[in-house]
Design a protein around this motif. Sequence first.
Motif, PDB file in Angstrom:
ATOM      1  N   UNK A   1       0.835  -1.205   0.000  1.00  0.00           N
ATOM      2  CA  UNK A   1       0.000   0.000   0.000  1.00  0.00           C
ATOM      3  C   UNK A   1       0.865   1.249   0.000  1.00  0.00           C
ATOM      4  N   UNK A   2       0.447   2.210  -0.804  1.00  0.00           N
ATOM      5  CA  UNK A   2       1.178   3.471  -0.885  1.00  0.00           C
ATOM      6  C   UNK A   2       0.195   4.585  -1.216  1.00  0.00           C
ATOM      7  N   UNK A   3       0.494   5.777  -0.735  1.00  0.00           N
ATOM      8  CA  UNK A   3      -0.349   6.942  -1.006  1.00  0.00           C
ATOM      9  C   UNK A   3      -0.078   7.437  -2.424  1.00  0.00           C
ATOM     10  N   UNK A   4      -1.145   7.795  -3.126  1.00  0.00           N
ATOM     11  CA  UNK A   4      -1.031   8.293  -4.496  1.00  0.00           C
ATOM     12  C   UNK A   4      -1.003   9.818  -4.489  1.00  0.00           C
ATOM     13  N   UNK A   5      -0.545  10.400  -5.566  1.00  0.00           N
ATOM     14  CA  UNK A   5      -0.441  11.853  -5.680  1.00  0.00           C
ATOM     15  C   UNK A   5      -1.815  12.507  -5.824  1.00  0.00           C
ATOM     16  N   UNK A   6      -2.764  11.790  -6.366  1.00  0.00           N
ATOM     17  CA  UNK A   6      -4.117  12.311  -6.551  1.00  0.00           C
ATOM     18  C   UNK A   6      -5.098  11.152  -6.391  1.00  0.00           C
ATOM     19  N   UNK A   7      -6.348  11.432  -6.066  1.00  0.00           N
ATOM     20  CA  UNK A   7      -7.302  10.334  -5.866  1.00  0.00           C
ATOM     21  C   UNK A   7      -7.732   9.705  -7.190  1.00  0.00           C
ATOM     22  N   UNK A   8      -7.875   8.406  -7.180  1.00  0.00           N
ATOM     23  CA  UNK A   8      -8.399   7.656  -8.321  1.00  0.00           C
ATOM     24  C   UNK A   8      -9.649   6.940  -7.821  1.00  0.00           C
ATOM     25  N   UNK A   9     -10.778   7.239  -8.424  1.00  0.00           N
ATOM     26  CA  UNK A   9     -12.076   6.691  -8.023  1.00  0.00           C
ATOM     27  C   UNK A   9     -12.335   6.929  -6.530  1.00  0.00           C
ATOM     28  N   UNK A  10     -11.877   8.086  -6.032  1.00  0.00           N
ATOM     29  CA  UNK A  10     -12.113   8.461  -4.646  1.00  0.00           C
ATOM     30  C   UNK A  10     -11.117   7.904  -3.642  1.00  0.00           C
ATOM     31  N   UNK A  11     -10.165   7.102  -4.075  1.00  0.00           N
ATOM     32  CA  UNK A  11      -9.178   6.512  -3.169  1.00  0.00           C
ATOM     33  C   UNK A  11      -7.857   7.253  -3.261  1.00  0.00           C
ATOM     34  N   UNK A  12      -7.241   7.504  -2.103  1.00  0.00           N
ATOM     35  CA  UNK A  12      -5.938   8.154  -2.052  1.00  0.00           C
ATOM     36  C   UNK A  12      -4.805   7.145  -1.908  1.00  0.00           C
ATOM     37  N   UNK A  13      -5.133   5.893  -1.619  1.00  0.00           N
ATOM     38  CA  UNK A  13      -4.123   4.844  -1.467  1.00  0.00           C
ATOM     39  C   UNK A  13      -4.400   3.723  -2.446  1.00  0.00           C
ATOM     40  N   UNK A  14      -3.333   3.004  -2.803  1.00  0.00           N
ATOM     41  CA  UNK A  14      -3.465   1.863  -3.691  1.00  0.00           C
ATOM     42  C   UNK A  14      -2.392   0.836  -3.400  1.00  0.00           C
ATOM     43  N   UNK A  15      -2.623  -0.382  -3.861  1.00  0.00           N
ATOM     44  CA  UNK A  15      -1.649  -1.461  -3.730  1.00  0.00           C
ATOM     45  C   UNK A  15      -0.921  -1.564  -5.063  1.00  0.00           C
ATOM     46  N   UNK A  16       0.381  -1.320  -5.051  1.00  0.00           N
ATOM     47  CA  UNK A  16       1.186  -1.319  -6.274  1.00  0.00           C
ATOM     48  C   UNK A  16       1.772  -2.710  -6.514  1.00  0.00           C
ATOM     49  N   UNK A  17       1.612  -3.203  -7.746  1.00  0.00           N
ATOM     50  CA  UNK A  17       2.132  -4.514  -8.131  1.00  0.00           C
ATOM     51  C   UNK A  17       2.827  -4.370  -9.476  1.00  0.00           C
ATOM     52  N   UNK A  18       4.049  -4.905  -9.580  1.00  0.00           N
ATOM     53  CA  UNK A  18       4.820  -4.848 -10.821  1.00  0.00           C
ATOM     54  C   UNK A  18       5.091  -6.267 -11.300  1.00  0.00           C
ATOM     55  N   UNK A  19       4.689  -6.551 -12.530  1.00  0.00           N
ATOM     56  CA  UNK A  19       4.973  -7.832 -13.178  1.00  0.00           C
ATOM     57  C   UNK A  19       6.017  -7.599 -14.268  1.00  0.00           C
ATOM     58  N   UNK A  20       7.020  -8.469 -14.323  1.00  0.00           N
ATOM     59  CA  UNK A  20       8.010  -8.470 -15.393  1.00  0.00           C
ATOM     60  C   UNK A  20       7.945  -9.839 -16.052  1.00  0.00           C
ATOM     61  N   UNK A  21       7.868  -9.858 -17.379  1.00  0.00           N
ATOM     62  CA  UNK A  21       7.712 -11.125 -18.090  1.00  0.00           C
ATOM     63  C   UNK A  21       8.158 -10.960 -19.537  1.00  0.00           C
ATOM     64  N   UNK A  22       8.375 -12.086 -20.192  1.00  0.00           N
ATOM     65  CA  UNK A  22       8.693 -12.108 -21.613  1.00  0.00           C
ATOM     66  C   UNK A  22       7.477 -12.662 -22.349  1.00  0.00           C
ATOM     67  N   UNK A  23       7.073 -11.965 -23.412  1.00  0.00           N
ATOM     68  CA  UNK A  23       5.883 -12.372 -24.151  1.00  0.00           C
ATOM     69  C   UNK A  23       6.009 -11.948 -25.612  1.00  0.00           C
TER      70      UNK A  23
END
Length: 177
Positions: A123-145
């Motif tokens: 969880x991390x605070x965002x710079x601006x609200x998205x759909x009314x939320x100020x926090x979000x869970x950040x997930x990064x996927x790295x893959x070959x496709x």
Amino acid sequence: MMALQKSTAGCGTSVRVSRQAVASLRPAAPRHAAFQHAAKAENSARVVRAAAAMVADEGKVKLSSLESDDDSFKLPAGYHWYETMMILNSTLSDEDRDKELAKFEAYLNKEDCQSINALVRGRSRMAYPIKGDWEGIYVLYTYAAKRQTAKNIQLLLSNPEAGSESKLLRHITFFKC
């Protein structure tokens, strides 16, 4: 000891302090917290992989390993490196988050992606609200496709299935050179 140099050139007097002296004045940051955060992220990635095995069809899942190194991995012809960053709703429980990520990783496995690595940043605070939320869970996927697979992933994330519209706040996929 501080290294000072006094200069009387020009109108005034100036004092120079060496970089080493300035560095010695800064308090040392505790490094143990960063290492604990990295270990926590690695454990989260293992949980997501285990959940992907439960969601996907039996016997058709190729689970990726955390030990694989992107630089030493030889890509098959027609494959390219991609990174997908997702921001999930912060109100999701850990169990719901793992289910959503397991569905995404099962899709990557079904599309025959190679060397899939997941990093759950938390969880991390965002710079601006998205759909009314100020926090979000950040997930990064790295893959070959393949290129067509990357386009299909963008379409999948852009058109969520019924009931999961509010779970994914933002997403972006990058071509990694």
